[in-house]
Design a protein around this motif. Structure first.
Motif, mmCIF file in Angstrom:
data_model
loop_
_atom_site.group_PDB
_atom_site.id
_atom_site.type_symbol
_atom_site.label_atom_id
_atom_site.label_comp_id
_atom_site.label_asym_id
_atom_site.label_seq_id
_atom_site.Cartn_x
_atom_site.Cartn_y
_atom_site.Cartn_z
ATOM 1 N N ASP A 88 0.817 -1.212 0.000
ATOM 2 C CA ASP A 88 0.000 0.000 0.000
ATOM 3 C C ASP A 88 0.850 1.262 0.000
ATOM 4 N N HIS A 89 1.932 1.254 0.778
ATOM 5 C CA HIS A 89 2.787 2.444 0.838
ATOM 6 C C HIS A 89 3.496 2.677 -0.495
ATOM 7 N N TYR A 90 3.889 1.626 -1.157
ATOM 8 C CA TYR A 90 4.548 1.773 -2.449
ATOM 9 C C TYR A 90 3.568 2.293 -3.504
ATOM 10 N N LYS A 91 2.318 1.823 -3.450
ATOM 11 C CA LYS A 91 1.303 2.341 -4.368
ATOM 12 C C LYS A 91 1.031 3.815 -4.094
ATOM 13 N N ALA A 92 0.993 4.169 -2.815
ATOM 14 C CA ALA A 92 0.774 5.576 -2.466
ATOM 15 C C ALA A 92 1.923 6.452 -2.943
ATOM 16 N N ALA A 93 3.141 5.930 -2.902
ATOM 17 C CA ALA A 93 4.289 6.687 -3.397
ATOM 18 C C ALA A 93 4.192 6.913 -4.895
ATOM 19 N N PHE A 94 3.781 5.885 -5.638
ATOM 20 C CA PHE A 94 3.641 6.031 -7.082
ATOM 21 C C PHE A 94 2.487 6.966 -7.444
ATOM 22 N N ASP A 95 1.468 6.989 -6.612
ATOM 23 C CA ASP A 95 0.312 7.851 -6.881
ATOM 24 C C ASP A 95 0.569 9.302 -6.497
ATOM 25 N N ASN A 96 1.705 9.566 -5.847
ATOM 26 C CA ASN A 96 2.039 10.930 -5.448
ATOM 27 C C ASN A 96 2.712 11.645 -6.626
ATOM 28 N N PRO A 97 2.051 12.593 -7.272
ATOM 29 C CA PRO A 97 2.661 13.239 -8.451
ATOM 30 C C PRO A 97 3.912 14.033 -8.114
ATOM 31 N N SER A 98 3.982 14.579 -6.904
ATOM 32 C CA SER A 98 5.174 15.350 -6.527
ATOM 33 C C SER A 98 6.402 14.455 -6.439
ATOM 34 N N TYR A 290 9.356 14.891 3.491
ATOM 35 C CA TYR A 290 7.977 14.427 3.263
ATOM 36 C C TYR A 290 7.154 14.565 4.533
ATOM 37 N N ASN A 291 5.975 15.192 4.393
ATOM 38 C CA ASN A 291 5.094 15.419 5.539
ATOM 39 C C ASN A 291 3.673 14.952 5.229
ATOM 40 N N GLY A 292 3.543 13.791 4.623
ATOM 41 C CA GLY A 292 2.225 13.277 4.290
ATOM 42 C C GLY A 292 1.509 12.716 5.490
ATOM 43 N N PRO A 293 0.252 12.281 5.304
ATOM 44 C CA PRO A 293 -0.521 11.723 6.437
ATOM 45 C C PRO A 293 0.096 10.447 6.987
ATOM 46 N N ASN A 294 0.681 9.633 6.093
ATOM 47 C CA ASN A 294 1.357 8.401 6.514
ATOM 48 C C ASN A 294 2.849 8.551 6.261
ATOM 49 N N GLU A 295 3.595 8.770 7.344
ATOM 50 C CA GLU A 295 5.027 8.968 7.179
ATOM 51 C C GLU A 295 5.742 7.688 6.747
ATOM 52 N N GLU A 296 5.055 6.526 6.883
ATOM 53 C CA GLU A 296 5.667 5.286 6.424
ATOM 54 C C GLU A 296 5.858 5.285 4.909
#
Length: 330
Positions: A88-98, A290-296
């Motif tokens: 899930d964290h890797y998918k969230a990283a790829f979905d982050n356009p920044s 990085y200061n996202g909701p999930n720091e993981e």
């Protein structure tokens, strides 16, 4: 009968002084190599112990954390609660356009900087390898930026670069902008107006010239490595080239360049790692801040970034290995 022949040969080998002499040499050489090996392991033992006891557990925990949601136990704040979440964290990283933009900017910075640093450091090494007055002083001058950029000056420089690009998005590593530009794209276009040069080359030349300060700063170590490679070439080879009537251009491409090609590979890998791990690298800066909701997610970003770095190094090493020349020493 065969046993008797073998026993006779063994006795001859034990009584023959020539055989004893060579046998003692081989034993001595084997024992010397063994002592050298033991000495090498002794010197690197602290590093190996530190890797096994300190870094390996940290790396293992980091990999495990990237696959889990981390939370603190309210009853015991010192205890972490892990909930396995897969990729899930890797998918969230790829979905982050920044993050994707920062990765592309880091790769662009790599493409601009690495060839320029390699070419510049090789050129300076060839010049400083010549016999001239004050050669040691010039070598020290070109290495001074390496020493300066390792301390507080690097922090000041990076903060200045970040503040200069605040409000303008992610730094693309070009170092251009405002009064810091040495030349502009318009100047290069006017220079190459009648040469039918594409806009990509114009942009590359502009970025290289405007980034010359960083190129000089990051070329000191590579220059020393090239100098070591140049000084390892036997002067007899150059003397033979002069006797045969070879020009300086031919000598460089037929003798110097092949002989230092292993150093080019080493410097290329070193420069890639240095460029990717620099604090001014856009991807490194994004992951660290990085200061996202999930720091993981930042842990997953770091491991994805590590894999990308390894892939780039493997590709560059595979391409460079095709022309690397290794001199055989018989």
């Amino acid at each position: 009968m065969s046993n008797k022949i073998e026993s006779i040969e063994m006795n001859d080998a034990n009584t023959n002084p020539v055989a004893k002499f060579f046998k003692s040499i081989f034993k001595r050489r084997a024992s010397l190599d063994a002592r050298k090996a033991r000495s090498g392991y002794f010197f690197i033992a602290p590093f190996l112990i530190g890797i096994l006891l300190v870094y390996v557990p940290i790396l293992a925990d980091s990999i495990w954390f990237s696959f889990n949601h981390i939370s603190f136990n309210p009853m015991n704040p010192g205890v972490l609660e892990l909930e396995f979440c897969g990729f899930d964290h890797y998918k969230a990283a790829f979905d982050n356009p920044s993050f994707v933009t920062a990765l592309l900017a880091g790769l662009q910075q790599l493409v601009f900087e690495v060839p320029a640093i390699i070419v510049f450091s090789l050129f300076i090494a060839v010049v400083l390898n010549q016999k001239m007055l004050g050669r040691a002083v010039f070598r020290a001058i070109f290495f001074v930026p390496v020493i300066i950029s390792t301390g507080i000056m690097e922090s000041i420089n990076s903060e200045d670069m970040m503040s200069g690009n605040s409000g303008e998005g992610i730094d693309d590593g070009s170092g251009s902008g405002g009064a810091s530009e040495i030349i502009s794209a318009l100047d290069i276009q006017m220079l190459f107006a009648n040469m039918k040069v594409g806009g990509e080359l114009v942009s590359y030349v502009v970025n290289i010239v405007n980034n010359v300060y960083n190129i000089i700063n990051f070329s000191g170590v590579q220059m020393l490595i090239f100098l070591a490679g140049l000084q390892s070439i036997s002067p007899a080879i150059y003397e033979a080239c002069r006797i045969d009537g070879a020009s300086g251009w031919e000598t460089f491409w037929k003798i110097t360049f092949p002989m230092i090609s292993p150093m080019i590979l080493v410097n290329a890998i070193y420069t890639i790692i240095d460029s990717f791990t620099r604090t001014t690298n856009p991807a490194m800066n994004f992951i660290n801040n990085y200061n996202g909701p999930n720091e993981e997610v930042s842990i997953a970003m770091a491991w994805m970034y590590f894999i990308i770095v390894m892939v780039v190094i493997a590709v560059v090493a595979a391409i460079a290995s095709s022309f690397v020349f290794y001199q055989r020493r018989d």
